[in-house]
Scaffold this motif. Structure first.
Motif, PDB file in Angstrom:
ATOM      1  N   THR A  23       0.751  -1.295   0.019  1.00 20.28           N
ATOM      2  CA  THR A  23       0.069  -0.085   0.001  1.00 20.28           C
ATOM      3  C   THR A  23       0.947   1.323  -0.031  1.00 20.28           C
ATOM      4  O   THR A  23       1.976   1.463   0.628  1.00 20.28           O
ATOM      5  N   GLU A  24       0.506   2.349  -0.797  1.00 26.48           N
ATOM      6  CA  GLU A  24       1.367   3.419  -0.861  1.00 26.48           C
ATOM      7  C   GLU A  24       1.694   4.371   0.361  1.00 26.48           C
ATOM      8  O   GLU A  24       2.908   4.521   0.561  1.00 26.48           O
ATOM      9  N   ILE A  25       0.963   4.166   1.221  1.00 24.29           N
ATOM     10  CA  ILE A  25       1.159   4.819   2.620  1.00 24.29           C
ATOM     11  C   ILE A  25       2.137   4.255   3.300  1.00 24.29           C
ATOM     12  O   ILE A  25       2.941   4.689   4.167  1.00 24.29           O
ATOM     13  N   PHE A  26       2.293   2.954   3.329  1.00 28.94           N
ATOM     14  CA  PHE A  26       3.361   2.195   4.161  1.00 28.94           C
ATOM     15  C   PHE A  26       4.314   1.491   3.414  1.00 28.94           C
ATOM     16  O   PHE A  26       4.917   0.632   3.968  1.00 28.94           O
ATOM     17  N   ALA A  27       4.367   1.501   2.302  1.00 28.76           N
ATOM     18  CA  ALA A  27       5.251   1.100   1.117  1.00 28.76           C
ATOM     19  C   ALA A  27       6.835   1.234   1.778  1.00 28.76           C
ATOM     20  O   ALA A  27       7.693   0.589   1.690  1.00 28.76           O
TER      21      ALA A  27
END
Length: 121
Positions: A23-27
């Motif tokens: 996921t983008e926010i946790f990448a």
């Protein structure tokens, strides 16, 4: 969330390190941090039509769609709901109020499929 709108809670590991890192926010998290974040997540299940949160409610919880669909709406002229987005697996919601401590800027509800599963922090 207001009482009566919360989905049912489940326990047990359901969020993998790989899922979070996709996921983008946790990448950018390293594997240990992603694993720790997954371990503290709580999963909630919302049947189709159930509200996750409402516009102008206090925020504080961040959500990640595990499965299902969330429809984001905002009150338009005359209070009529205006559809803004449909979120699916791997997309986040509630981040604005969770990060700034303010009020929810839109309403989120489970939609389309019989149930939607969200990870919550």
């Amino acid at each position: 969330m207001t009482s009566g709108t919360r989905g049912s809670s489940l326990t047990g590991p359901m969020i993998t390190c790989d899922f979070l890192k996709a996921t983008e926010i946790f990448a950018a998290l390293d594997s240990l941090d992603a694993q720790a974040l997954g371990e503290i997540a709580k999963e909630e299940v919302f049947p189709k039509g159930r509200t996750v949160f409402r516009e102008r409610e206090p925020g504080g919880t961040l959500y990640l769609v595990i499965s299902g669909v969330i429809e984001i709406t905002k009150a338009g002229p005359g209070g009529r709901a205006v559809a803004l987005a449909r979120l699916e697996r791997g997309e986040i919601l509630g981040e604005i109020a969770a990060f700034d401590g303010g009020l929810r800027t839109a309403t989120a509800a489970a939609a389309v499929v019989p149930e939607t599963r969200l990870a919550c922090w």
